[in-house]
Scaffold this motif. Structure first.
Motif, PDB file in Angstrom:
ATOM      1  N   ASN A  77       0.798  -1.217   0.000  1.00  0.00           N
ATOM      2  CA  ASN A  77       0.000   0.000   0.000  1.00  0.00           C
ATOM      3  C   ASN A  77       0.833   1.271   0.000  1.00  0.00           C
ATOM      4  N   ARG A  80       0.745   2.424  -3.479  1.00  0.00           N
ATOM      5  CA  ARG A  80      -0.540   2.798  -4.070  1.00  0.00           C
ATOM      6  C   ARG A  80      -0.744   4.305  -3.898  1.00  0.00           C
ATOM      7  N   ASP A  85      -5.889   5.180  -8.022  1.00  0.00           N
ATOM      8  CA  ASP A  85      -5.828   4.023  -7.117  1.00  0.00           C
ATOM      9  C   ASP A  85      -4.825   4.315  -6.021  1.00  0.00           C
ATOM     10  N   TRP A  86      -5.323   4.737  -4.851  1.00  0.00           N
ATOM     11  CA  TRP A  86      -4.418   5.047  -3.750  1.00  0.00           C
ATOM     12  C   TRP A  86      -4.911   4.445  -2.442  1.00  0.00           C
ATOM     13  N   ALA A  87      -3.983   4.313  -1.518  1.00  0.00           N
ATOM     14  CA  ALA A  87      -4.313   3.787  -0.192  1.00  0.00           C
ATOM     15  C   ALA A  87      -3.434   4.454   0.844  1.00  0.00           C
ATOM     16  N   SER A  89      -2.477   3.404   4.526  1.00  0.00           N
ATOM     17  CA  SER A  89      -2.551   2.404   5.595  1.00  0.00           C
ATOM     18  C   SER A  89      -1.793   2.943   6.806  1.00  0.00           C
ATOM     19  N   GLN A 103      -7.101   2.335   7.711  1.00  0.00           N
ATOM     20  CA  GLN A 103      -6.847   2.510   6.288  1.00  0.00           C
ATOM     21  C   GLN A 103      -7.958   3.306   5.617  1.00  0.00           C
ATOM     22  N   SER A 105      -8.841   3.909   1.444  1.00  0.00           N
ATOM     23  CA  SER A 105      -8.426   3.562   0.084  1.00  0.00           C
ATOM     24  C   SER A 105      -9.486   4.037  -0.901  1.00  0.00           C
TER      25      SER A 105
END
Length: 235
Positions: A77, A80, A85-87, A89, A103, A105
């Protein structure tokens, strides 16, 4: 106080400079040493052995297998960071001690402004209200920092704690569906927090939450697009 090494890292990867703070709680990306602590915490227990609160059984296996699952998830992650498309965490710290993960996302957030939350706490930290607080911190970041239009949370029917947090914070039911979990069918509930619901939340859900390092992350995630030049070349 941010260390020089972390400042240098966040200059290249802005997500490492993002921090969310509320009294004794802090959300931020963990460095590799802190990740080992997070992994050890998970190996010591996240839920009762008979429970299955996650879509894939990363908490099953030996201590070493669980720790590897946590590290692999976190390292994946970190990468990402694309606008579509991202996250994030985050490790959750209480008075500097790692207690769990929170998290956020999203896919195509710059277009639809919708994101999903997920979290876990070390078993010994359950029952102290931390789960509710860290979800509220994530919502504050999403709505006040990243301009979310809605936030989604999902929980299996047999995960009463997660369902209760969503209801307590004012989400509305967003439907249920049957899904497969470890070879069995189970009902998964969805909850939705809109911008309108967030803005109308009661005073007891409006604590002083501090955000740091948001602007570079907004640019990284494509939320703030650079302005296009309007100058015309001379004919």
């Amino acid at each position: 106080m941010t260390s020089p090494a972390r400042s240098a890292l966040s200059a290249v990867m802005p997500t490492f400079g993002l921090q969310v703070r509320w009294d004794d709680l802090e959300l931020r990306l963990a460095d590799d040493i802190e990740l080992l602590t997070l992994a050890s915490l998970a190996a010591n227990g996240v839920h009762n052995p008979e429970a299955a609160p996650f879509s894939w059984p990363w908490t099953r296996g030996t201590d070493e297998e669980v720790e590897r699952n946590v590290l692999a998830h976190q390292w994946k992650n970190r990468c990402r960071t694309a606008a579509d498309d991202w996250a994030l965490s985050f490790a959750v710290f209480q008075e500097g001690v790692v207690v769990g993960e929170q998290q956020i996302s999203a896919k195509n957030f710059q277009v639809i402004r919708s994101a999903l939350t997920g979290s876990w706490l070390g078993l010994r930290h359950h029952g102290h209200g931390i789960g509710t607080r860290m979800r509220l911190m994530a919502l504050h970041l999403a709505f006040e920092g990243l301009d979310a239009a809605e936030m989604i949370s999902e929980a299996y029917d047999d995960n009463p704690a997660s369902n209760a947090v969503s209801r307590r914070l004012g989400y509305v039911a967003n439907g249920s569906r049957a899904t497969a979990r470890e070879g069995s069918s189970v009902i998964e509930n969805s909850y939705r927090m809109t911008r309108e619901l967030w803005d109308a939340r009661p005073d007891d859900l409006r604590p002083e939450i501090a955000l740091e390092g948001v602007s570079p992350v907004r640019r990284l995630f494509g939320i703030d697009q650079p302005k296009q030049s309007t100058l015309r070349e001379n004919a």
